[in-house]
Structures are given as structure tokens and as C-alpha cells.
Write a protein that holds these residues in place. Structure first.
Motif, PDB file in Angstrom:
ATOM      1  N   CYS A 148      -7.265  -3.446  10.860  1.00 23.89           N
ATOM      2  CA  CYS A 148      -6.856  -2.272  10.088  1.00 23.89           C
ATOM      3  C   CYS A 148      -5.689  -2.657   9.194  1.00 23.89           C
ATOM      4  O   CYS A 148      -4.947  -3.588   9.497  1.00 23.89           O
ATOM      5  CB  CYS A 148      -6.533  -1.076  10.995  1.00 23.89           C
ATOM      6  SG  CYS A 148      -4.827  -0.896  11.500  1.00 23.89           S
TER       7      CYS A 148
ATOM      8  N   PHE B  79      -2.865  -1.164   8.521  1.00 17.47           N
ATOM      9  CA  PHE B  79      -1.519  -0.979   9.055  1.00 17.47           C
ATOM     10  C   PHE B  79      -1.143  -2.127   9.999  1.00 17.47           C
ATOM     11  O   PHE B  79      -0.021  -2.632   9.953  1.00 17.47           O
ATOM     12  CB  PHE B  79      -1.396   0.381   9.756  1.00 17.47           C
ATOM     13  CG  PHE B  79      -1.537   1.534   8.811  1.00 17.47           C
ATOM     14  CD1 PHE B  79      -0.600   1.769   7.807  1.00 17.47           C
ATOM     15  CD2 PHE B  79      -2.620   2.385   8.901  1.00 17.47           C
ATOM     16  CE1 PHE B  79      -0.730   2.821   6.920  1.00 17.47           C
ATOM     17  CE2 PHE B  79      -2.763   3.451   8.018  1.00 17.47           C
ATOM     18  CZ  PHE B  79      -1.821   3.672   7.031  1.00 17.47           C
ATOM     19  N   SER B  80      -2.084  -2.542  10.838  1.00 13.45           N
ATOM     20  CA  SER B  80      -1.839  -3.698  11.712  1.00 13.45           C
ATOM     21  C   SER B  80      -1.593  -4.940  10.862  1.00 13.45           C
ATOM     22  O   SER B  80      -0.668  -5.715  11.124  1.00 13.45           O
ATOM     23  CB  SER B  80      -3.035  -3.931  12.650  1.00 13.45           C
ATOM     24  OG  SER B  80      -3.128  -2.905  13.612  1.00 13.45           O
TER      25      SER B  80
ATOM     26  N   GLY C 157      -0.402  -5.083   7.888  1.00 13.31           N
ATOM     27  CA  GLY C 157       0.908  -4.955   7.247  1.00 13.31           C
ATOM     28  C   GLY C 157       2.048  -5.378   8.154  1.00 13.31           C
ATOM     29  O   GLY C 157       2.977  -6.072   7.728  1.00 13.31           O
ATOM     30  N   VAL C 158       1.978  -4.979   9.415  1.00 13.65           N
ATOM     31  CA  VAL C 158       3.031  -5.358  10.366  1.00 13.65           C
ATOM     32  C   VAL C 158       2.983  -6.858  10.626  1.00 13.65           C
ATOM     33  O   VAL C 158       4.018  -7.536  10.630  1.00 13.65           O
ATOM     34  CB  VAL C 158       2.916  -4.551  11.684  1.00 13.65           C
ATOM     35  CG1 VAL C 158       3.915  -5.063  12.716  1.00 13.65           C
ATOM     36  CG2 VAL C 158       3.131  -3.065  11.430  1.00 13.65           C
TER      37      VAL C 158
ATOM     38  N   THR D 108      -0.351   6.663  17.216  1.00  7.54           N
ATOM     39  CA  THR D 108      -1.058   5.682  16.382  1.00  7.54           C
ATOM     40  C   THR D 108      -0.780   4.247  16.800  1.00  7.54           C
ATOM     41  O   THR D 108       0.194   3.939  17.480  1.00  7.54           O
ATOM     42  CB  THR D 108      -0.668   5.857  14.896  1.00  7.54           C
ATOM     43  OG1 THR D 108       0.751   5.710  14.771  1.00  7.54           O
ATOM     44  CG2 THR D 108      -1.100   7.216  14.367  1.00  7.54           C
TER      45      THR D 108
ATOM     46  N   GLY E 276       5.848   2.228  14.377  1.00 10.84           N
ATOM     47  CA  GLY E 276       4.599   1.761  13.800  1.00 10.84           C
ATOM     48  C   GLY E 276       4.824   1.055  12.480  1.00 10.84           C
ATOM     49  O   GLY E 276       5.904   0.528  12.206  1.00 10.84           O
ATOM     50  N   HIS E 277       3.809   1.091  11.637  1.00 11.21           N
ATOM     51  CA  HIS E 277       3.818   0.375  10.359  1.00 11.21           C
ATOM     52  C   HIS E 277       4.982   0.784   9.459  1.00 11.21           C
ATOM     53  O   HIS E 277       5.759  -0.054   9.018  1.00 11.21           O
ATOM     54  CB  HIS E 277       2.469   0.604   9.656  1.00 11.21           C
ATOM     55  CG  HIS E 277       2.414   0.030   8.283  1.00 11.21           C
ATOM     56  ND1 HIS E 277       2.759   0.766   7.176  1.00 11.21           N
ATOM     57  CD2 HIS E 277       2.076  -1.200   7.836  1.00 11.21           C
ATOM     58  CE1 HIS E 277       2.632   0.010   6.098  1.00 11.21           C
ATOM     59  NE2 HIS E 277       2.208  -1.191   6.478  1.00 11.21           N
ATOM     60  N   ASP E 278       5.106   2.076   9.168  1.00 18.76           N
ATOM     61  CA  ASP E 278       6.109   2.526   8.190  1.00 18.76           C
ATOM     62  C   ASP E 278       7.529   2.198   8.641  1.00 18.76           C
ATOM     63  O   ASP E 278       8.349   1.723   7.847  1.00 18.76           O
ATOM     64  CB  ASP E 278       5.975   4.025   7.923  1.00 18.76           C
ATOM     65  CG  ASP E 278       4.657   4.372   7.222  1.00 18.76           C
ATOM     66  OD1 ASP E 278       3.932   3.438   6.800  1.00 18.76           O
ATOM     67  OD2 ASP E 278       4.344   5.567   7.100  1.00 18.76           O
TER      68      ASP E 278
ATOM     69  N   THR F 189       8.431  -0.170  10.733  1.00 16.35           N
ATOM     70  CA  THR F 189       8.592  -1.624  10.695  1.00 16.35           C
ATOM     71  C   THR F 189       8.913  -2.092   9.275  1.00 16.35           C
ATOM     72  O   THR F 189       9.821  -2.908   9.076  1.00 16.35           O
ATOM     73  CB  THR F 189       7.317  -2.325  11.206  1.00 16.35           C
ATOM     74  OG1 THR F 189       7.056  -1.888  12.541  1.00 16.35           O
ATOM     75  CG2 THR F 189       7.466  -3.838  11.190  1.00 16.35           C
TER      76      THR F 189
END
Length: 102
Positions: free
Chosen positions: A31, A33-34, A36-37, A71, A84-86, A88
């Protein structure tokens, strides 16, 4: 949450200084978001462990209950849930992520 599942989640979190519950693997995120991190951690040179929640539905649902965070991905640093993503990305931009992981 059953104790066995809680113990497994806590064991994963404590297995590395920085730990990421994600969809897919660092080599093949499933995904955006994953991904992105993972990209952010790699760009900052922060080593991390990870768990693919798609491989285990109990952990996928259990981690959401464990943190009361709905999430995935979920990032932990030194055993503490970071976000989460944001969150991080914001922490990476402010320099806080490198400081906290160091």
C-alpha cells in the motif's frame, strides 16, 4: 484481546528499536502509505524491523485494538507507538524522527 496475541504483538514491537507494522514487506510494500513510511525510514538511514499484517489477520486486527489506532501502517520507536504515515512524515520533516530513533 487475548493475552497470547498481546504478548506476540509486544514481542514484535520490542524486537527492534524501530518497528513497523505494514501491508507487505519493505522490499514490496502493498500500500502507498506503508511504502511512504518505508521510504522515509530508508532515506533517513534508520534501521527497522517490520511485520506484514497481510500475512496474519489476527495481528492485523489485534494491532489496531492494541493501539486503538484504526489504520496500518503503525510505527513504534523504542516500544512506543509513534503513529501512522502522516505523523511519520511530519516527524521526519521536523527532524524529530531521527532524534527519537537515535
Amino acid at each position: 484481546m487475548e493475552q497470547e496475541l498481546k504478548d506476540k504483538i509486544e514481542s514484535l514491537i520490542k524486537s527492534e528499536n524501530v518497528f513497523l507494522f505494514m501491508k507487505g514487506t519493505p522490499e514490496m510494500p502493498q500500500c502507498g502509505f506503508s511504502a511512504g513510511v518505508v521510504t522515509t525510514l530508508k532515506q533517513l538511514g534508520i534501521p527497522f524491523g517490520s511485520f506484514n499484517v497481510l500475512s496474519d489477520m489476527k495481528i492485523r486486527e489485534g494491532i489496531k485494538e492494541y493501539t486503538n489506532w484504526p489504520t496500518i501502517p503503525q510505527l513504534y520507536i523504542k516500544g512506543e507507538f509513534v503513529g501512522g504515515h502522516d505523523i511519520t512524515i511530519q516527524m521526519a520533516q521536523s527532524g524529530e524522527l531521527t532524534k527519537k530513533a537515535g
